[in-house]
Design a protein around this motif. Structure first.
Motif, PDB file in Angstrom:
ATOM      1  N   GLN A  76       0.902  -1.234  -0.191  1.00  0.00           N
ATOM      2  CA  GLN A  76      -0.059  -0.079  -0.243  1.00  0.00           C
ATOM      3  C   GLN A  76       0.683   1.250   0.091  1.00  0.00           C
ATOM      4  O   GLN A  76       1.930   1.243   0.543  1.00  0.00           O
ATOM      5  CB  GLN A  76      -0.846  -0.299   1.270  1.00  0.00           C
ATOM      6  CG  GLN A  76      -2.002  -1.160   1.170  1.00  0.00           C
ATOM      7  CD  GLN A  76      -2.661  -1.406   2.425  1.00  0.00           C
ATOM      8  OE1 GLN A  76      -2.295  -0.398   3.495  1.00  0.00           O
ATOM      9  NE2 GLN A  76      -3.172  -2.427   2.887  1.00  0.00           N
ATOM     10  N   LYS A  77       0.286   2.344  -0.668  1.00  0.00           N
ATOM     11  CA  LYS A  77       1.174   3.521  -0.669  1.00  0.00           C
ATOM     12  C   LYS A  77       1.214   4.176   0.577  1.00  0.00           C
ATOM     13  O   LYS A  77       1.926   4.820   0.801  1.00  0.00           O
ATOM     14  CB  LYS A  77       0.135   4.453  -1.697  1.00  0.00           C
ATOM     15  CG  LYS A  77       0.430   4.089  -3.182  1.00  0.00           C
ATOM     16  CD  LYS A  77      -0.190   5.222  -3.954  1.00  0.00           C
ATOM     17  CE  LYS A  77      -0.064   4.837  -5.508  1.00  0.00           C
ATOM     18  NZ  LYS A  77      -0.781   6.052  -6.322  1.00  0.00           N
ATOM     19  N   SER A  78      -0.051   3.954   1.389  1.00  0.00           N
ATOM     20  CA  SER A  78      -0.037   4.656   2.783  1.00  0.00           C
ATOM     21  C   SER A  78       1.116   3.980   3.571  1.00  0.00           C
ATOM     22  O   SER A  78       1.782   4.622   4.533  1.00  0.00           O
ATOM     23  CB  SER A  78      -1.137   4.217   3.562  1.00  0.00           C
ATOM     24  OG  SER A  78      -1.558   2.810   3.620  1.00  0.00           O
TER      25      SER A  78
ATOM     26  N   HIS B 208       4.286   5.814   2.531  1.00  0.00           N
ATOM     27  CA  HIS B 208       4.162   7.175   2.840  1.00  0.00           C
ATOM     28  C   HIS B 208       4.662   7.138   4.263  1.00  0.00           C
ATOM     29  O   HIS B 208       5.525   8.217   4.777  1.00  0.00           O
ATOM     30  CB  HIS B 208       2.688   7.636   2.756  1.00  0.00           C
ATOM     31  CG  HIS B 208       2.685   9.036   3.285  1.00  0.00           C
ATOM     32  ND1 HIS B 208       3.220  10.039   2.621  1.00  0.00           N
ATOM     33  CD2 HIS B 208       2.088   9.518   4.398  1.00  0.00           C
ATOM     34  CE1 HIS B 208       3.189  11.358   3.349  1.00  0.00           C
ATOM     35  NE2 HIS B 208       2.281  11.002   4.267  1.00  0.00           N
TER      36      HIS B 208
END
Length: 460
Positions: A214-216, A219
């Motif tokens: 996941q990008k989260s 990040h």
């Protein structure tokens, strides 16, 4: 005056001491039972951890590693009552009063996390060291402990680089025409750029063609390196209170490697993502509140999952398959022979002084020939291990093989790339190639076999 102790790791009572601070670790040694992956080598009389590697039980290597770190109070967990008796008796006989061992029995079909859960009530130290009994390793445990304590981690996992060596001329019992050494099964592990923290962990067998992250997560953690060249050694330092809470509140966690450690890694990320304000993007799993309420009544403010990477000069392997058994025997009679403690001869082999040889018989380099074994005339042993009290006739050729204890090999036999277990009887002129012969089996005279496995029927 005597020289001062080394500045980093030394012994103090029964506690591991590293960087000058007592580690206060308890040790749980997970020994399994009769692994199906090692059939027909294992049996009711020979559990996995008592299989010989370099003419000594594989369990002896990890016990020596623990004893060298002054970790002598052990909880040994064995699957199956018969195996538990055998393992307990062997430890008592081999180590006498050197180790303080409590043997616990679990059912034969339980997972590693279930086994740890079964002995959880015995755990009282701040941290616990969980080690697989089939591990052969020379990584200083004090360094793993120091990393764990310095980072105040929930878990610290020992990782090592998997071997992808080219052609090997010794693959006993491979059972196939291709004599290439297959690479060890690697895991998929995500680390930070400093290689200190684990952000993702999955068995290579669980991921097919694509890996989704996941990008989260990216990040929240900044950067992540995905490694496919690392293997989980199944040696973990755990924060005792954290692991007890998870095992108590999540009975669906059965495996340490497949369930417990990945769960802690995901929980770590939830804490990080919550701090970054990205928790709402997390899918497939409990949110932070559920984690805190259901699994962590102690409400920790953060979780850290750390890695300790074995150095390129360290040896690390698990004996958990036929090929791994073969590879370990090749290694400890070759490049890793220092682990055995044996005296190596000028011919680069290990021959017990009680062994007897007929005329014109030879034992080549990278071979072992055990105590009390005898060999007749005109025999040749190359890149092989022969155990204790074996009787080998005349005109016998043994190449790239492992012969365990009390084996009888009659005249004219040819053995190549095979594993012969204890108390086997090969009658005259038997030819074996890429075979495994289970304990006590009798191979009839004059027969030829290739890529076969033989085992006696187990008693009820």
């Amino acid at each position: 005056p005597p020289p001062p102790p080394p500045p980093t790791i030394w012994r103090c009572g029964r506690a591991l001491v590293s960087m000058g601070y007592p580690m206060n670790f308890q040790v749980v040694l997970l020994c399994g039972g009769t692994s199906k992956k090692l059939f027909p080598l294992v049996s009711q009389d020979v559990p996995k951890v008592l299989l010989p590697v370099g003419n000594r039980p594989v369990l002896s290597y990890v016990l020596e590693l623990l004893e060298a770190s002054n970790l002598k109070d052990l909880i040994v967990v064995v699957a199956g009552e018969d195996a538990a008796v055998l393992v307990g008796n062997w430890i008592s006989a081999a180590y006498h009063d050197q180790l303080n061992v409590k043997v616990e029995t679990v059912a034969e079909d339980v997972g590693t996390a279930d086994a740890l859960r079964a002995v959880s009530h015995h755990l009282i130290a701040d941290d616990i060291l969980v080690v697989s009994g089939d591990l052969i390793c020379d990584v200083p445990l004090g360094k793993v402990a120091a990393t764990h304590r310095r980072q105040q981690a929930a878990v610290t996992a020992l990782l090592f680089t998997c071997s992808t060596a080219g052609p090997s001329d010794w693959v006993p019992g491979s059972g196939g025409k291709d004599k290439m050494k297959q690479p060890a099964p690697s895991d998929i592990i995500g680390l930070d750029i400093s290689h200190q923290f684990v952000y993702f962990m999955s068995s290579g067998t669980q991921v097919e063609k694509e890996l989704w992250i996941q990008k989260s997560i990216l990040h929240a953690v900044g950067q992540m390196e995905i490694h496919t060249d690392l293997v989980d050694a199944h040696l973990y330092a755990f924060k005792r209170s954290i692991v007890q809470e998870v095992l108590e509140h999540l009975p669906g966690i059965h495996s340490i490697k497949l369930d417990l450690v990945p769960y802690l890694v995901r929980s770590q990320l939830r804490f990080v993502m919550a701090a970054a304000g990205d928790l709402q993007t997390e899918d497939g799993g409990e949110g932070l509140q559920a984690v805190e309420k259901n699994c962590f009544p102690s409400r920790p403010t953060k979780l850290r999952c750390c890695a300790y990477l074995a150095g390129t000069g360290n040896y690390c392997a698990r004996v958990n398959s036929i090929q791994a058994f073969s590879d370990a025997n090749r290694d400890v009679s070759g490049e890793a022979i220092y682990l055995t403690g044996y005296l190596v001869s000028s011919h680069n082999n290990v021959v017990d002084p009680t062994a007897q040889f007929g005329s014109k018989s030879t034992v080549g380099p990278h071979c072992m020939f055990g105590e009390g074994s005898q060999m007749g005339d005109k025999c040749s042993i190359k890149r092989s291990i022969v155990g204790r009290h074996c009787r080998i006739g005349s005109n016998v050729k043994i190449l790239n093989s492992v012969i365990m204890d009390h084996v009888t090999v009659e005249d004219g036999c040819h053995i190549q790339g095979s594993i012969i277990c204890s108390n086997v009887h090969l009658q005259e002129r038997v030819t074996l190639k890429d075979c495994q012969v289970g304990p006590g089996y009798v191979v009839p005279s004059g027969t030829e076999h290739k890529a076969e496995a033989f085992a006696k029927r187990e008693r009820n």
